[in-house]
Design a protein around this motif. Structure first.
Motif, PDB file in Angstrom:
ATOM      1  N   ASP A 138       0.837  -1.247   0.199  1.00 51.27           N
ATOM      2  CA  ASP A 138      -0.108   0.103   0.144  1.00 51.27           C
ATOM      3  C   ASP A 138       1.246   1.536  -0.270  1.00 51.27           C
ATOM      4  O   ASP A 138       1.983   0.766   0.132  1.00 51.27           O
ATOM      5  CB  ASP A 138      -0.797   0.260   1.451  1.00 51.27           C
ATOM      6  CG  ASP A 138      -0.538   0.426   2.309  1.00 51.27           C
ATOM      7  OD1 ASP A 138       0.391   0.534   3.202  1.00 51.27           O
ATOM      8  OD2 ASP A 138      -1.069  -1.053   3.761  1.00 51.27           O
ATOM      9  N   LEU A 139       0.912   1.967   0.048  1.00 48.43           N
ATOM     10  CA  LEU A 139       1.277   3.525   0.121  1.00 48.43           C
ATOM     11  C   LEU A 139       2.140   3.435   1.180  1.00 48.43           C
ATOM     12  O   LEU A 139       3.217   3.903   0.714  1.00 48.43           O
ATOM     13  CB  LEU A 139       0.453   4.740  -0.415  1.00 48.43           C
ATOM     14  CG  LEU A 139       0.910   6.035  -0.963  1.00 48.43           C
ATOM     15  CD1 LEU A 139       1.365   5.897  -2.152  1.00 48.43           C
ATOM     16  CD2 LEU A 139      -0.111   7.388  -1.250  1.00 48.43           C
ATOM     17  N   ALA A 140       1.663   3.605   2.049  1.00 49.74           N
ATOM     18  CA  ALA A 140       2.395   3.589   3.771  1.00 49.74           C
ATOM     19  C   ALA A 140       3.432   3.382   3.459  1.00 49.74           C
ATOM     20  O   ALA A 140       4.254   3.307   3.831  1.00 49.74           O
ATOM     21  CB  ALA A 140       1.029   4.145   4.903  1.00 49.74           C
ATOM     22  N   GLN A 141       3.384   1.964   3.593  1.00 52.92           N
ATOM     23  CA  GLN A 141       4.243   0.925   3.266  1.00 52.92           C
ATOM     24  C   GLN A 141       5.185   1.337   1.944  1.00 52.92           C
ATOM     25  O   GLN A 141       6.398   1.564   2.126  1.00 52.92           O
ATOM     26  CB  GLN A 141       3.844  -1.005   2.601  1.00 52.92           C
ATOM     27  CG  GLN A 141       3.304  -1.271   3.389  1.00 52.92           C
ATOM     28  CD  GLN A 141       2.905  -2.041   3.064  1.00 52.92           C
ATOM     29  OE1 GLN A 141       1.475  -2.771   2.642  1.00 52.92           O
ATOM     30  NE2 GLN A 141       2.961  -4.091   4.002  1.00 52.92           N
ATOM     31  N   SER A 163       6.569   0.331   9.527  1.00 53.28           N
ATOM     32  CA  SER A 163       5.854   0.996   8.583  1.00 53.28           C
ATOM     33  C   SER A 163       5.884  -0.127   7.547  1.00 53.28           C
ATOM     34  O   SER A 163       4.286  -0.394   6.898  1.00 53.28           O
ATOM     35  CB  SER A 163       6.116   1.946   8.460  1.00 53.28           C
ATOM     36  OG  SER A 163       5.498   2.749   9.509  1.00 53.28           O
ATOM     37  N   LEU A 164       6.940  -0.739   6.818  1.00 57.88           N
ATOM     38  CA  LEU A 164       6.985  -1.574   5.273  1.00 57.88           C
ATOM     39  C   LEU A 164       6.598  -3.077   6.412  1.00 57.88           C
ATOM     40  O   LEU A 164       5.812  -3.436   5.179  1.00 57.88           O
ATOM     41  CB  LEU A 164       8.947  -1.503   5.495  1.00 57.88           C
ATOM     42  CG  LEU A 164       8.752  -2.559   4.315  1.00 57.88           C
ATOM     43  CD1 LEU A 164       8.115  -2.631   2.610  1.00 57.88           C
ATOM     44  CD2 LEU A 164      10.997  -3.058   4.049  1.00 57.88           C
ATOM     45  N   SER A 165       6.479  -3.326   7.191  1.00 59.48           N
ATOM     46  CA  SER A 165       5.866  -4.686   7.624  1.00 59.48           C
ATOM     47  C   SER A 165       4.417  -4.513   7.360  1.00 59.48           C
ATOM     48  O   SER A 165       3.800  -5.361   7.449  1.00 59.48           O
ATOM     49  CB  SER A 165       6.247  -4.736   8.563  1.00 59.48           C
ATOM     50  OG  SER A 165       5.744  -4.553  10.089  1.00 59.48           O
ATOM     51  N   GLY A 166       3.675  -3.029   7.297  1.00 56.90           N
ATOM     52  CA  GLY A 166       2.612  -2.663   7.688  1.00 56.90           C
ATOM     53  C   GLY A 166       1.804  -2.994   9.126  1.00 56.90           C
ATOM     54  O   GLY A 166       0.846  -2.520   9.119  1.00 56.90           O
ATOM     55  N   ALA A 167       2.491  -2.236  10.231  1.00 58.30           N
ATOM     56  CA  ALA A 167       1.998  -2.713  11.362  1.00 58.30           C
ATOM     57  C   ALA A 167       1.253  -1.332  11.324  1.00 58.30           C
ATOM     58  O   ALA A 167       0.159  -0.727  11.428  1.00 58.30           O
ATOM     59  CB  ALA A 167       3.110  -1.947  12.254  1.00 58.30           C
ATOM     60  N   PHE A 168       1.790   0.117  10.757  1.00 58.68           N
ATOM     61  CA  PHE A 168       1.123   1.196  10.879  1.00 58.68           C
ATOM     62  C   PHE A 168      -0.258   1.237   9.651  1.00 58.68           C
ATOM     63  O   PHE A 168      -1.576   1.251  10.130  1.00 58.68           O
ATOM     64  CB  PHE A 168       2.261   2.321  10.024  1.00 58.68           C
ATOM     65  CG  PHE A 168       1.271   3.889   9.602  1.00 58.68           C
ATOM     66  CD1 PHE A 168       0.682   3.982  11.057  1.00 58.68           C
ATOM     67  CD2 PHE A 168       1.592   5.121   8.561  1.00 58.68           C
ATOM     68  CE1 PHE A 168      -0.443   5.491  10.478  1.00 58.68           C
ATOM     69  CE2 PHE A 168       1.052   6.048   8.379  1.00 58.68           C
ATOM     70  CZ  PHE A 168       0.165   6.334   9.374  1.00 58.68           C
ATOM     71  N   SER A 169       0.031   0.397   8.489  1.00 60.02           N
ATOM     72  CA  SER A 169      -1.021   0.200   7.621  1.00 60.02           C
ATOM     73  C   SER A 169      -2.441  -0.301   8.610  1.00 60.02           C
ATOM     74  O   SER A 169      -3.531  -0.150   8.105  1.00 60.02           O
ATOM     75  CB  SER A 169      -0.711  -0.543   6.195  1.00 60.02           C
ATOM     76  OG  SER A 169       0.495   0.465   6.065  1.00 60.02           O
ATOM     77  N   GLN A 170      -2.215  -0.601   8.900  1.00 62.23           N
ATOM     78  CA  GLN A 170      -3.087  -2.095   9.958  1.00 62.23           C
ATOM     79  C   GLN A 170      -3.780  -1.632  10.930  1.00 62.23           C
ATOM     80  O   GLN A 170      -5.317  -1.743  11.076  1.00 62.23           O
ATOM     81  CB  GLN A 170      -2.100  -3.239  10.587  1.00 62.23           C
ATOM     82  CG  GLN A 170      -1.421  -4.373   9.608  1.00 62.23           C
ATOM     83  CD  GLN A 170      -0.657  -5.304   9.979  1.00 62.23           C
ATOM     84  OE1 GLN A 170      -0.676  -5.880  11.549  1.00 62.23           O
ATOM     85  NE2 GLN A 170      -0.027  -6.395   9.120  1.00 62.23           N
ATOM     86  N   GLU A 171      -3.828  -0.048  11.395  1.00 65.54           N
ATOM     87  CA  GLU A 171      -4.351   0.437  12.615  1.00 65.54           C
ATOM     88  C   GLU A 171      -5.024   1.591  11.586  1.00 65.54           C
ATOM     89  O   GLU A 171      -6.101   1.468  12.345  1.00 65.54           O
ATOM     90  CB  GLU A 171      -2.798   1.026  13.140  1.00 65.54           C
ATOM     91  CG  GLU A 171      -2.269   0.012  14.201  1.00 65.54           C
ATOM     92  CD  GLU A 171      -1.752   0.526  15.598  1.00 65.54           C
ATOM     93  OE1 GLU A 171      -2.340   1.477  15.701  1.00 65.54           O
ATOM     94  OE2 GLU A 171      -0.539   0.582  16.612  1.00 65.54           O
TER      95      GLU A 171
END
Length: 474
Positions: A138-141, A163-171
């Protein structure tokens, strides 16, 4: 359908310019199997490193190295990807890149058709942009890829990895789903107006909204920390000539960066250095001594003073440095008061009062400082730790970095917009039945603000701006 320029096969050198043990040429596109065979002289098995020669148009070896073949869709970009790992000399890599471009245009002797679709040179960030467009990231990743490469501290690198692993996107996605559920409730209430009071009360719409607010506040707090790790704090050292600004810059940096003499006006232009405090980058700028431009010794100093005020206007924090040994001098006090008045008009909430040269005070005499001011000695280092902590506090930094993910200012601004719309939604819900359609609209706008972060809802011009900041080959 994607624009043609985003489906053209692309190639680029994916390692930094210069000499190194290994360099990589990367190719991405569709229908590249024949190109891989021409370059390597054999059919490459998927996702296995194959050692051998990379051949030129006459079949001679350009270099020996490893070839990796990733057929679509199981690749970084979601397209066919070929990576050639050769010796890291710039000439070798340019030869390999030129050979890729040439081989793709060659005709197959048996059919007369091109060996592979014609390649073009990749634009900055185009490989990662394709990974985003093909739903690999996704864009954040995708932004976290660039942030990980550019990380200047260990804390920033670890946060970018999260963030690259998706922690931010998941939240962000969890918040979006909660807003979606509430939107569905409100939309259903609008479709059945005779049920609207009981329906909203039974579903605890206001309770759901409060829970979303709480979750958003937690994400905003971590995103602000992440943005600080990513972009750092712009700090400017300001004050009259010869108060010790250059000495303080050298003391904070731990190196002799600026020339230090007893002659006022030694620093004629900005001198900048990036340091880190607890993993937070601080971009510190030493400026020319501030005084009335008419008192400047020459045109160079006048220009330097003008640049100092320009840097102060853009700073996140301004250290207003005073010479504690000259506080009793009426002329010095008057000049300080003039600077203070101008600083108050330019950066009233960003000023940190610091008094230097405490080591020059008589033994046993404690400095009498104004409330909130700090005393230190740039020469001995006494008081520097207190200044470092004051800068972190001014930035809003919290020591614990566990769970912090890298973020950008655009993420923080989008989260703030989401909070603004949620507040408006609460006000509309409290207004009663007549405002339910406005309640629904504010929830939609809050949802869209979150969607901008991960790219679910993003303007094309924003995508261009984001990926233009990447390095070529990534």
């Amino acid at each position: 359908m994607q624009p043609t320029h985003l489906t053209d096969p692309i190639a680029a050198i994916a390692t930094a310019p210069g000499r190194g043990a290994v360099g990589i040429v990367r190719v991405s596109g569709h229908g590249l199997a024949a190109l891989a065979q021409v370059l390597c002289g054999r059919t490459l098995p998927p996702r296995q490193a194959v050692y051998g020669p990379f051949r030129d148009a006459e079949g001679q070896a350009i270099d020996q190295g490893l070839a990796l073949w990733f057929p679509a869709p199981h690749s970084y970009t979601g397209e066919d990807v070929l990576e050639l790992q050769a010796h890291g000399g710039p000439v070798v890599l340019q030869l390999l890149l030129a050979r890729c471009l040439q081989a793709a245009a060659e005709a197959d002797p048996a059919t007369g058709a091109a060996t592979a679709p014609r390649l073009r040179l990749a634009q900055p960030g185009e490989f990662t942009q394709r990974a985003f467009l093909n739903d690999k990231l996704d864009l954040a990743q995708a932004e976290a890829v660039a942030d990980l490469i550019a990380a200047s501290t260990e804390a920033a690198a670890r946060s970018a990895g999260r963030s690259l692993s998706g922690a931010f996107s998941q939240e962000i996605e969890a918040l979006r789903q909660r807003i979606v559920r509430l939107r569905m409730l409100v939309e259903a209430t609008l479709d059945f107006p005779e049920e609207e009071i009981d329906f909203l009360q039974q579903a605890d719409a206001m309770g759901q909204l409060a829970a979303i607010d709480t979750g958003l506040a937690a994400v905003v707090a971590r995103a602000r920390q992440g943005a600080l790790l990513n972009e750092g704090l712009q700090v400017v050292l300001a004050g009259q000539p010869n108060v010790g600004k250059s000495s303080l810059l050298n003391a904070l940096a731990g190196a002799e960066l600026a020339i230090v003499t007893a002659i006022p006006g030694t620093t004629r232009d900005k001198v900048s250095q990036t340091i880190q405090i607890e993993g937070v980058p601080l971009h510190i700028t030493d400026t020319a001594g501030l005084r009335d431009e008419h008192q400047a010794s020459d045109e160079v100093e006048r220009i330097g003073i003008g640049r100092s005020w320009a840097a102060i206007a853009e700073a996140d924090a301004v250290i207003f440095l005073h010479d504690i040994t000259r506080l009793a001098d009426p002329a010095y006090q008057a000049a300080d008061a003039t600077i203070a008045a101008r600083l108050a008009s330019v950066a009233p909430s960003r000023i940190l009062q610091v008094h230097n040269k405490t080591d020059s005070l008589p033994p046993g005499l404690s400095p009498d400082l104004p409330a909130g001011a700090l005393g230190l000695s740039a020469r001995t280092g006494d008081g520097l730790d207190a200044l470092r902590q004051a800068l972190l506090q001014r930035a809003g930094w919290q020591a614990a970095t566990e769970g912090v993910y890298i973020a950008r200012k655009r993420h923080v601004l989008a989260l703030q917009r989401c909070g603004t719309h949620l507040q408006a939604a609460r006000e509309q819900a409290a207004a009663g039945d007549a405002a339910l359609d406005l309640f629904a609209e504010e929830l939609r706008l809050a949802h869209d603000a979150l969607s901008e972060i991960t790219g679910t809802f993003t303007a094309d011009d924003l995508l261009g701006e984001i990926f233009a900041g990447f390095c070529i080959g990534k």
